[in-house]
Design a protein around this motif. Structure first.
Motif, short mmCIF file in Angstrom:
data_model
loop_
_atom_site.label_atom_id
_atom_site.label_comp_id
_atom_site.label_asym_id
_atom_site.label_seq_id
_atom_site.Cartn_x
_atom_site.Cartn_y
_atom_site.Cartn_z
N TYR A 1 0.81 -1.21 0.00
CA TYR A 1 0.00 0.00 0.00
C TYR A 1 0.85 1.27 0.00
O TYR A 1 0.52 2.23 -0.69
CB TYR A 1 -0.96 0.00 1.19
N SER A 2 1.92 1.27 0.76
CA SER A 2 2.77 2.47 0.81
C SER A 2 3.31 2.81 -0.57
O SER A 2 3.28 3.96 -1.00
CB SER A 2 3.94 2.25 1.78
N LYS A 3 3.79 1.82 -1.26
CA LYS A 3 4.33 2.02 -2.60
C LYS A 3 3.22 2.40 -3.58
O LYS A 3 3.38 3.31 -4.40
CB LYS A 3 5.02 0.73 -3.05
N TYR A 4 2.10 1.73 -3.47
CA TYR A 4 0.98 1.96 -4.38
C TYR A 4 0.41 3.36 -4.24
O TYR A 4 0.15 4.05 -5.22
CB TYR A 4 -0.10 0.91 -4.13
N VAL A 5 0.25 3.81 -3.00
CA VAL A 5 -0.35 5.12 -2.74
C VAL A 5 0.55 6.24 -3.27
O VAL A 5 0.06 7.27 -3.73
CB VAL A 5 -0.63 5.29 -1.23
N ARG A 6 1.85 6.05 -3.24
CA ARG A 6 2.77 7.07 -3.76
C ARG A 6 2.70 7.20 -5.28
O ARG A 6 3.11 8.22 -5.82
CB ARG A 6 4.20 6.76 -3.32
N LYS A 7 2.20 6.18 -5.95
CA LYS A 7 2.14 6.19 -7.41
C LYS A 7 0.93 6.92 -7.96
O LYS A 7 0.93 7.34 -9.11
CB LYS A 7 2.11 4.76 -7.96
N ILE A 8 -0.12 7.04 -7.17
CA ILE A 8 -1.36 7.61 -7.70
C ILE A 8 -1.65 8.97 -7.07
O ILE A 8 -1.06 9.35 -6.07
CB ILE A 8 -2.55 6.65 -7.48
N ASP A 9 -2.57 9.67 -7.67
CA ASP A 9 -2.96 11.01 -7.22
C ASP A 9 -3.53 10.94 -5.80
O ASP A 9 -4.45 10.16 -5.54
CB ASP A 9 -4.01 11.55 -8.18
N PRO A 10 -3.01 11.74 -4.87
CA PRO A 10 -3.51 11.72 -3.49
C PRO A 10 -5.01 12.00 -3.36
O PRO A 10 -5.66 11.49 -2.46
CB PRO A 10 -2.70 12.82 -2.80
N ARG A 11 -5.55 12.77 -4.28
CA ARG A 11 -6.99 13.05 -4.24
C ARG A 11 -7.81 11.78 -4.47
O ARG A 11 -8.88 11.62 -3.89
CB ARG A 11 -7.37 14.10 -5.27
#
Length: 70
Positions: A21-31
């Motif tokens: 999840y940490s890696k995945y969340v950094r790849k996509i738009d925070p919104r």
């Protein structure tokens, strides 16, 4: 574009058995992450900087237990 990103996020999370999840969340738009969490989670209970529980909009509540807190 936003709906497509939301759809891709949902598909990625349901298709994989394990997700970093940490890696995945950094790849996509925070919104997108924020909107996704708002659509799924009703409440976070945080105490002393630790997540104690998460209540989902479907009524399920997950409670976290930490070692050493007994």
């Amino acid at each position: 574009m936003e709906k497509a990103s939301y759809f891709i996020l949902s598909q990625q999370l349901t298709d994989k058995r394990e997700v970093d999840y940490s890696k995945y969340v950094r790849k996509i738009d925070p919104r997108i992450v924020k909107d996704f969490l708002r659509s799924v989670v009703q409440n976070f209970c945080i105490k002393n900087g630790r997540v104690e529980s998460v209540r989902f909009k479907n009524g399920i509540e997950h409670t976290f237990l930490y070692r050493g807190d007994e």
